[in-house]
Motif scaffolding. Structure first.
Motif, PDB file in Angstrom:
ATOM      1  N   VAL A  10       0.829  -1.195   0.000  1.00  0.00           N
ATOM      2  CA  VAL A  10       0.000   0.000   0.000  1.00  0.00           C
ATOM      3  C   VAL A  10       0.869   1.253   0.000  1.00  0.00           C
ATOM      4  N   CYS A  11       1.911   1.251   0.811  1.00  0.00           N
ATOM      5  CA  CYS A  11       2.804   2.417   0.871  1.00  0.00           C
ATOM      6  C   CYS A  11       3.483   2.653  -0.478  1.00  0.00           C
ATOM      7  N   ASP A  12       3.928   1.577  -1.112  1.00  0.00           N
ATOM      8  CA  ASP A  12       4.548   1.710  -2.441  1.00  0.00           C
ATOM      9  C   ASP A  12       3.548   2.264  -3.440  1.00  0.00           C
ATOM     10  N   TYR A  13       2.290   1.772  -3.363  1.00  0.00           N
ATOM     11  CA  TYR A  13       1.258   2.231  -4.291  1.00  0.00           C
ATOM     12  C   TYR A  13       0.993   3.719  -4.098  1.00  0.00           C
ATOM     13  N   ILE A  14       0.921   4.154  -2.848  1.00  0.00           N
ATOM     14  CA  ILE A  14       0.667   5.568  -2.572  1.00  0.00           C
ATOM     15  C   ILE A  14       1.779   6.444  -3.137  1.00  0.00           C
ATOM     16  N   ARG A  15       3.025   6.021  -2.922  1.00  0.00           N
ATOM     17  CA  ARG A  15       4.161   6.813  -3.416  1.00  0.00           C
ATOM     18  C   ARG A  15       4.133   6.927  -4.936  1.00  0.00           C
ATOM     19  N   GLN A  16       3.668   5.879  -5.613  1.00  0.00           N
ATOM     20  CA  GLN A  16       3.663   5.872  -7.076  1.00  0.00           C
ATOM     21  C   GLN A  16       2.458   6.595  -7.674  1.00  0.00           C
ATOM     22  N   HIS A  17       1.458   6.920  -6.849  1.00  0.00           N
ATOM     23  CA  HIS A  17       0.225   7.528  -7.371  1.00  0.00           C
ATOM     24  C   HIS A  17      -0.165   8.765  -6.565  1.00  0.00           C
ATOM     25  N   LEU A  18       0.809   9.526  -6.130  1.00  0.00           N
ATOM     26  CA  LEU A  18       0.545  10.694  -5.295  1.00  0.00           C
ATOM     27  C   LEU A  18      -0.303  11.742  -5.997  1.00  0.00           C
ATOM     28  N   SER A  19      -0.187  11.824  -7.323  1.00  0.00           N
ATOM     29  CA  SER A  19      -0.916  12.851  -8.065  1.00  0.00           C
ATOM     30  C   SER A  19      -2.318  12.403  -8.462  1.00  0.00           C
ATOM     31  N   GLU A  20      -2.705  11.184  -8.078  1.00  0.00           N
ATOM     32  CA  GLU A  20      -4.002  10.645  -8.475  1.00  0.00           C
ATOM     33  C   GLU A  20      -4.931  10.531  -7.267  1.00  0.00           C
ATOM     34  N   GLU A  21      -6.203  10.333  -7.550  1.00  0.00           N
ATOM     35  CA  GLU A  21      -7.167  10.075  -6.470  1.00  0.00           C
ATOM     36  C   GLU A  21      -6.908   8.685  -5.901  1.00  0.00           C
ATOM     37  N   LEU A  22      -6.783   8.580  -4.600  1.00  0.00           N
ATOM     38  CA  LEU A  22      -6.497   7.304  -3.953  1.00  0.00           C
ATOM     39  C   LEU A  22      -7.783   6.773  -3.310  1.00  0.00           C
ATOM     40  N   ARG A  23      -8.099   5.494  -3.613  1.00  0.00           N
ATOM     41  CA  ARG A  23      -9.318   4.888  -3.102  1.00  0.00           C
ATOM     42  C   ARG A  23      -8.996   3.603  -2.356  1.00  0.00           C
ATOM     43  N   PRO A  24      -9.747   3.287  -1.301  1.00  0.00           N
ATOM     44  CA  PRO A  24      -9.533   2.024  -0.584  1.00  0.00           C
ATOM     45  C   PRO A  24      -9.633   0.808  -1.502  1.00  0.00           C
ATOM     46  N   GLU A  25     -10.523   0.904  -2.523  1.00  0.00           N
ATOM     47  CA  GLU A  25     -10.670  -0.218  -3.448  1.00  0.00           C
ATOM     48  C   GLU A  25      -9.361  -0.525  -4.179  1.00  0.00           C
ATOM     49  N   ASP A  26      -8.606   0.538  -4.506  1.00  0.00           N
ATOM     50  CA  ASP A  26      -7.327   0.354  -5.194  1.00  0.00           C
ATOM     51  C   ASP A  26      -6.318  -0.328  -4.281  1.00  0.00           C
ATOM     52  N   PHE A  27      -6.330   0.039  -2.994  1.00  0.00           N
ATOM     53  CA  PHE A  27      -5.412  -0.587  -2.035  1.00  0.00           C
ATOM     54  C   PHE A  27      -5.715  -2.081  -1.910  1.00  0.00           C
ATOM     55  N   ALA A  28      -7.000  -2.405  -1.825  1.00  0.00           N
ATOM     56  CA  ALA A  28      -7.393  -3.807  -1.687  1.00  0.00           C
ATOM     57  C   ALA A  28      -6.977  -4.608  -2.914  1.00  0.00           C
ATOM     58  N   GLU A  29      -7.194  -4.034  -4.114  1.00  0.00           N
ATOM     59  CA  GLU A  29      -6.806  -4.732  -5.345  1.00  0.00           C
ATOM     60  C   GLU A  29      -5.290  -4.918  -5.422  1.00  0.00           C
ATOM     61  N   GLU A  30      -4.539  -3.928  -4.957  1.00  0.00           N
ATOM     62  CA  GLU A  30      -3.079  -4.037  -4.964  1.00  0.00           C
ATOM     63  C   GLU A  30      -2.615  -5.200  -4.081  1.00  0.00           C
ATOM     64  N   CYS A  31      -3.351  -5.464  -3.015  1.00  0.00           N
ATOM     65  CA  CYS A  31      -3.007  -6.559  -2.103  1.00  0.00           C
ATOM     66  C   CYS A  31      -3.702  -7.872  -2.474  1.00  0.00           C
ATOM     67  N   SER A  32      -4.488  -7.861  -3.572  1.00  0.00           N
ATOM     68  CA  SER A  32      -5.203  -9.057  -4.053  1.00  0.00           C
ATOM     69  C   SER A  32      -6.191  -9.600  -3.025  1.00  0.00           C
ATOM     70  N   VAL A  33      -6.880  -8.693  -2.354  1.00  0.00           N
ATOM     71  CA  VAL A  33      -7.903  -9.105  -1.383  1.00  0.00           C
ATOM     72  C   VAL A  33      -9.161  -8.287  -1.645  1.00  0.00           C
ATOM     73  N   SER A  34     -10.270  -8.755  -1.075  1.00  0.00           N
ATOM     74  CA  SER A  34     -11.506  -7.984  -1.166  1.00  0.00           C
ATOM     75  C   SER A  34     -11.401  -6.756  -0.283  1.00  0.00           C
ATOM     76  N   LEU A  35     -12.273  -5.778  -0.525  1.00  0.00           N
ATOM     77  CA  LEU A  35     -12.251  -4.553   0.284  1.00  0.00           C
ATOM     78  C   LEU A  35     -12.567  -4.877   1.741  1.00  0.00           C
ATOM     79  N   SER A  36     -13.553  -5.745   1.982  1.00  0.00           N
ATOM     80  CA  SER A  36     -13.907  -6.090   3.363  1.00  0.00           C
ATOM     81  C   SER A  36     -12.772  -6.859   4.055  1.00  0.00           C
ATOM     82  N   HIS A  37     -12.072  -7.714   3.299  1.00  0.00           N
ATOM     83  CA  HIS A  37     -10.952  -8.473   3.858  1.00  0.00           C
ATOM     84  C   HIS A  37      -9.781  -7.551   4.151  1.00  0.00           C
ATOM     85  N   PHE A  38      -9.584  -6.524   3.300  1.00  0.00           N
ATOM     86  CA  PHE A  38      -8.506  -5.563   3.496  1.00  0.00           C
ATOM     87  C   PHE A  38      -8.727  -4.751   4.762  1.00  0.00           C
TER      88      PHE A  38
END
Length: 222
Positions: free
Chosen positions: A194-222
């Protein structure tokens, strides 16, 4: 299998009056990484299977039983060899309204394996190896056309989860410290992603759904 796959997320389509799906599966094709909001039970009857849940691979031998909690990412392979397995998919809504059943996700999360030799350990309820026996009874009820089919099917499912929950307490009691270390390592790995993803997408809108997908888990599991 009546499912829809959107990325890693699999949507299980249950029949209107049936919150359970069961499959006799002889396919040797690999099942890719996915997750769904339902319990999945797998029991090989012939051959060996290798299932990876949350990045941990486990070998399943005939009559071993695995329960995968809703939201846990998993994949399966027979390494190209022939085999045969039962798969049971159970809707979360079937169990949610029953007292104590809301604890099941936490009891089995992200997965619990019951090796064949120990599935009836200390339960003293039947001479048969209990969980494989109950899965066989679920299989019989699922395909039955006799009166009270749903009563028999759902009662066997509840009996299965009740005894699996009790058995998991015995397994987890002996593995708590190891599980805590594994979970700590897993959570650290996910947070690093998640930290790596945030650093790479600082100029974009960040959503919890994107974090969950980056970790290959569902949003509720994340």
């Amino acid at each position: 299998m009546n499912t829809k796959l959107n990325g890693y997320r699999e949507t299980i389509e249950f029949d209107e009056n049936m919150q359970v799906r069961m499959y006799d599966n002889a396919s040797s094709e690999e099942v890719p990484l996915h997750f769904h909001n339902a319990y999945e039970i797998i029991m090989p009857l012939r051959g060996e299977y290798y299932i990876t849940v949350d990045g941990t691979e486990t070998r399943l031998n005939p009559l071993d039983v695995i329960i995968i909690a809703p939201g846990a990412p998993h994949s399966l392979s027979s390494h190209g060899k022939e085999g045969f397995r039962y798969q049971v998919i159970v809707s979360v809504s079937l169990l949610n309204n029953i007292p104590d059943c809301h604890h099941l996700i936490h009891s089995f999360s992200p997965y619990t394996v019951f090796p064949h030799a120990s599935t009836s350990m200390n339960l003293s309820l039947r001479d048969e190896n209990l969980l494989p026996y109950l899965i066989d009874q679920i299989h019989y009820a699922y395909g039955s056309r006799k009166p009270y089919k749903y009563y028999l099917l759902y009662s066997r499912i509840l009996e299965f989860f009740g005894n699996a929950g009790r058995a998991s307490l015995l397994i987890n009691k002996n593995a708590d410290s190891r599980a805590m270390r594994i979970n700590a390592d897993l959570h650290k790995s996910q947070m690093d992603k998640v930290c790596d993803y945030i650093r790479q997408h600082l100029s974009e809108e960040l959503r919890p759904e994107d974090f969950a997908e980056e970790c290959s888990v569902s949003l509720s599991h994340f």
